[in-house]
Enzyme design. Structure first.
Site, PDB file in Angstrom:
ATOM      1  N   LYS A 168      72.715  46.902  37.363  1.00 38.58           N
ATOM      2  CA  LYS A 168      73.323  46.514  36.090  1.00 38.58           C
ATOM      3  C   LYS A 168      74.672  47.182  35.868  1.00 38.58           C
ATOM      4  O   LYS A 168      75.062  48.125  36.568  1.00 38.58           O
ATOM      5  CB  LYS A 168      72.352  46.818  34.942  1.00 38.58           C
ATOM      6  CG  LYS A 168      71.199  45.822  34.886  1.00 38.58           C
ATOM      7  CD  LYS A 168      70.341  45.975  33.645  1.00 38.58           C
ATOM      8  CE  LYS A 168      69.286  44.869  33.584  1.00 38.58           C
ATOM      9  NZ  LYS A 168      68.385  45.020  32.425  1.00 38.58           N
ATOM     10  N   ARG A 189      61.482  46.794  37.987  1.00 39.08           N
ATOM     11  CA  ARG A 189      61.909  45.407  38.197  1.00 39.08           C
ATOM     12  C   ARG A 189      63.253  45.456  38.926  1.00 39.08           C
ATOM     13  O   ARG A 189      64.246  45.969  38.372  1.00 39.08           O
ATOM     14  CB  ARG A 189      62.036  44.674  36.867  1.00 39.08           C
ATOM     15  CG  ARG A 189      62.443  43.202  37.000  1.00 39.08           C
ATOM     16  CD  ARG A 189      62.525  42.530  35.637  1.00 39.08           C
ATOM     17  NE  ARG A 189      62.863  41.127  35.759  1.00 39.08           N
ATOM     18  CZ  ARG A 189      64.106  40.642  35.808  1.00 39.08           C
ATOM     19  NH1 ARG A 189      65.147  41.471  35.738  1.00 39.08           N
ATOM     20  NH2 ARG A 189      64.318  39.343  35.912  1.00 39.08           N
TER      21      ARG A 189
END
Length: 290
Positions: free
Chosen positions: A236, A270
């Site tokens: 991210k 995840r």
């Protein structure tokens, strides 16, 4: 050094999944615009078979690398993502779920959606878990639907929607506010009879990079719920902007932050890169047992 134990099992449509050792959830995006190209399974031709073949190959690789769950999503939730209709979202994910289960009938599939109708169709197609980035805030029918389906539910913290969320990243006390807002949603789910809830603080969703680091550092505060924690920080913006690199170069940074998450109580990672996350789990488990 390590957070106290929380709930360690999930009932995935009659299959009991043990989270005593943290699990890895592989990301499979059936989208043209998810932020990391390496996670996308998008058709390069008009052939549906090419599309599903890509997905099956990606699923096979992630399962071999150590994924417990595969998370199939048809709607990009990156900041400013384009709107996708419920019908188009279902058309993207349902054939992929069916194709993966045809080839790997024991695979545990999650559907990444904030829409109750898509969740219902995906579970009917064989998914065993619903991963809702909106925590029920974008579809009033979601909580009743998932409780009725009887599958585990990932409750993520989000303010606004993918188009507006970054304008809402303002908190009086970040960790307390996120816990309080999740607590209201947990109570609503419990009132409907939902049994298995997985909590996701929502890294990158209505959060600045500094917020994400703070949440990661104080992750064990979420043990107040006594529910498993999912951490999704893979590749991210927090990583690659902080390091002044690109998402394609963010694997090492992802592993560092996944390690921090494991040390602070994460039960599910995840990720885009399953093998590296699975190796981190193995090594951290050895440290804990030493």
């Amino acid at each position: 050094m390590y957070p106290k134990d929380t709930k360690k099992t999930l009932n995935c449509r009659g299959r009991l999944v043990d989270l005593t050792t943290p699990a890895v959830m592989g990301i499979l995006n059936v989208t043209p615009d998810s932020f990391y190209a390496g996670s996308r399974v998008s058709p390069t031709t008009n052939s549906t078979s090419v599309h599903t073949d890509q997905a099956v190959a990606a699923a096979e690789r992630m399962l071999a690398d150590g994924a417990t769950f595969l998370d199939v999503g048809g709607y990009s939730t990156r900041p400013g993502a384009a709107e996708v209709s419920a019908g188009e979202e279902a058309d993207r994910v349902l054939p992929i779920i069916e194709a993966i289960l045809t080839n790997f009938p024991d695979a545990l599939l999650s559907v990444d959606t904030f829409r109750a109708s898509v969740a219902r169709q995906a579970v009917n197609a064989g998914a065993v878990l619903v991963n809702d980035v909106a925590g029920g805030t974008l579809d009033d029918a979601m909580f009743g639907t998932v409780a009725g389906l009887g599958v585990p539910y990932v409750l993520m913290h989000l303010r606004g929607n993918p188009q507006t969320m970054q304008s809402l990243a303002s908190y009086d006390n970040l960790v307390t506010d996120v816990i309080d807002e999740l607590g209201v949603r947990v109570a609503a789910l419990r009132a409907l009879g939902q049994k298995d809830i997985i909590l996701d603080p929502g890294f990158g969703f209505a959060k600045t990079p500094m917020h994400n680091f703070q949440l990661l550092r104080q992750l064990d505060a979420f043990r107040v719920f006594d529910e498993p924690l999912l951490v999704g920080i893979s590749r991210k913006t927090t990583i690659w902007k902080t390091l002044q690199i690109t998402a394609d170069q963010a694997l090492n940074g992802t592993t560092v932050l996944n390690t921090a998450a494991l040390l602070n109580g994460a039960a599910i990672l995840r990720v885009h890169d399953v093998r590296e996350a699975a190796e981190a789990v193995i090594l951290i488990e050895h440290i804990k047992k030493s």
